[in-house]
Each structure stands twice: as structure tokens, then as C-alpha cells.
Design an enzyme around this catalytic site. Structure first.
Site, PDB file in Angstrom:
ATOM      1  CG  HIS A 106      47.112  -2.626 -11.452  1.00  0.00           C
ATOM      2  ND1 HIS A 106      45.700  -2.677 -12.186  1.00  0.00           N
ATOM      3  CD2 HIS A 106      47.730  -3.674 -11.996  1.00  0.00           C
ATOM      4  CE1 HIS A 106      45.810  -3.421 -13.198  1.00  0.00           C
ATOM      5  NE2 HIS A 106      46.976  -4.183 -13.090  1.00  0.00           N
ATOM      6  CB  THR A 172      37.629  -6.248 -15.021  1.00  0.00           C
ATOM      7  OG1 THR A 172      39.002  -6.198 -15.952  1.00  0.00           O
ATOM      8  CG2 THR A 172      37.212  -7.889 -14.832  1.00  0.00           C
TER       9      THR A 172
END
Length: 230
Positions: A106, A172
């Protein structure tokens, strides 16, 4: 002898212990902002000053935190394994801990690029303001993958996963795609360790899956001890 490949997929949970806030609060806001205001091309076009300030604050915060035991433990793996870290995080805590092979899905807070020239990446240690331009005269923006943008490193990450002898997933929710799909690219026989205090995977859903319902620092240490022996 060639080292076995370990792929480590990390999310916000591993950095939370260093004091970096996770992606969104319970109300869906990110630091009090609607996510699309500060993490989309539309938001940047509408109010670039707000978006740049948002990431300037994140970058300043990053200078005040340090890698935690979870980050540091992963460095120990490199003594016996070929380790690639695929992170959804935009911080540089894995680098600062000493890990050597990191794929940022990201983007990175410590990098920037021109709006019109996305493939020329510059280091960024300070603030970015409206009017700051790259060498070609294009407005600078954070080197962050925003909602609606392509994830250029996903193919590289997939290639790593297809070769993984071991997969570790740390901190996550496995809800953000395409990152969440990476678990499906490892060979069927690959052992998978899922470390999260509130694990969101079904242990019976994957072959060879071990779920460790702990925070990153303690959970990672347990897996490292099993794999490395200390």
C-alpha cells in the site's frame, strides 16, 4: 544449502504495539476523517491541503515510534530462512527493525511521487505542501495506494507466495483486498501461522493452518521459537 522461503504478511496489528493507530476506529473514521476524504484520488482532488496535512501528521508520528518485539523477532528468522515480508502497512518499522526484504503493498509514508509521474519515486522525510512539485513540475503527493488505485506490487507478492514453504500472517483482519487473497496463492502443503488477538479465519478452512490468538509481539515469538529454536 538453499534456505527455505518464509513469506510474512503483516497488517496494522503488528504496528499497533509501537503506538501507530490501526486503520480505522470502530466508527469507521480514520483519525476523525471519513476514509474517502483522505485516502482516495477524489479526496485529494477535492482538498489536497487536507490530504497532505493528514499524511504529514502520520509521517511526524512515525518519527516518534520505534519497532516493537514483533518487528524485531522477524529479523531473527533471516538467520535460517529466506524471508520476504509483504506488508499492508505504510510505515518503515520493518526496515528500521532490520528486515532486509520488504514488499509494501500500500505504499510508504517515507516516499512521495508526482501526481502525473507515478513511477518516479522520491524519498520523503519532511512535510509535503500544496505547491511542492517534483523535478518535472508535477504536484507531489504521498507514495500511498489510495482506494480505487491499482496495487502495483500485488503481482510481486503473489509470486513470492507461490514459492512459500511457510506463510505467517500477523495482525491483519484479512478483509482488505487484494492483500487478503494472498493466502490462496501458497502451495496447498504450506504451513500457515495466523497471529492476531481476534483471529478472523476459520481454522478448518485451510489445510495446515495454526491460529495463535495473541498480539504480534508474543505470538510471533512463539512461532519464531518453533521455527528457529530460540
Amino acid at each position: 544449502m538453499e534456505k527455505e522461503k518464509v513469506v510474512v504478511l503483516t497488517g496494522a496489528g503488528i504496528s499497533a504495539e509501537s503506538g501507530i493507530k490501526t486503520f480505522r476506529d470502530a466508527d469507521g473514521l480514520w483519525e476523525g476523517h471519513d476514509i474517502m476524504e483522505v485516502a482516495s484520488p477524489t479526496g485529494f482532488e477535492k482538498n489536497p491541503a487536507l490530504v497532505l496535512d493528514f499524511y504529514n501528521q502520520r509521517r511526524r508520528q512515525l518519527k516518534e515510534v520505534v519497532p516493537n518485539e514483533g518487528h524485531k523477532a522477524l529479523v531473527l528468522l533471516e538467520e535460517q530462512y529466506d524471508v520476504t515480508i509483504v506488508t499492508q502497512n505504510v510505515d518503515n518499522l520493518h526496515e528500521r527493525a532490520g528486515s532486509s526484504k520488504i514488499i509494501h503493498l500500500h505504499g510508504e509514508l517515507s516516499k512521495m511521487r508526482g501526481v502525473q509521474y507515478p513511477y518516479k519515486i522520491y524519498d520523503c522525510s519532511g512535510d509535503i505542501y500544496v505547491g511542492d512539485v517534483c523535478k518535472r513540475g508535477s504536484q507531489l503527493r504521498p507514495h500511498i495506494v489510495w482506494f480505487g488505485e491499482d496495487v502495483p506490487m500485488i503481482e510481486t507478492a503473489i509470486a513470492e507466495c507461490t514459492q512459500a514453504a511457510i506463510l505467517m500472517i500477523i495482525g491483519t483482519s484479512m478483509q482488505v483486498y487484494p492483500a487478503a487473497s494472498l493466502i490462496n496463492f501458497v502451495p496447498q502443503s504450506t504451513p500457515i501461522y495466523f497471529i492476531d488477538p481476534k483471529p478472523s479465519v476459520n481454522e478448518s478452512a485451510y489445510q495446515n493452518l495454526t491460529v495463535i490468538a495473541e498480539k504480534a509481539s508474543t505470538g510471533v515469538a512463539k512461532v519464531i521459537e518453533e521455527l528457529v529454536g530460540f
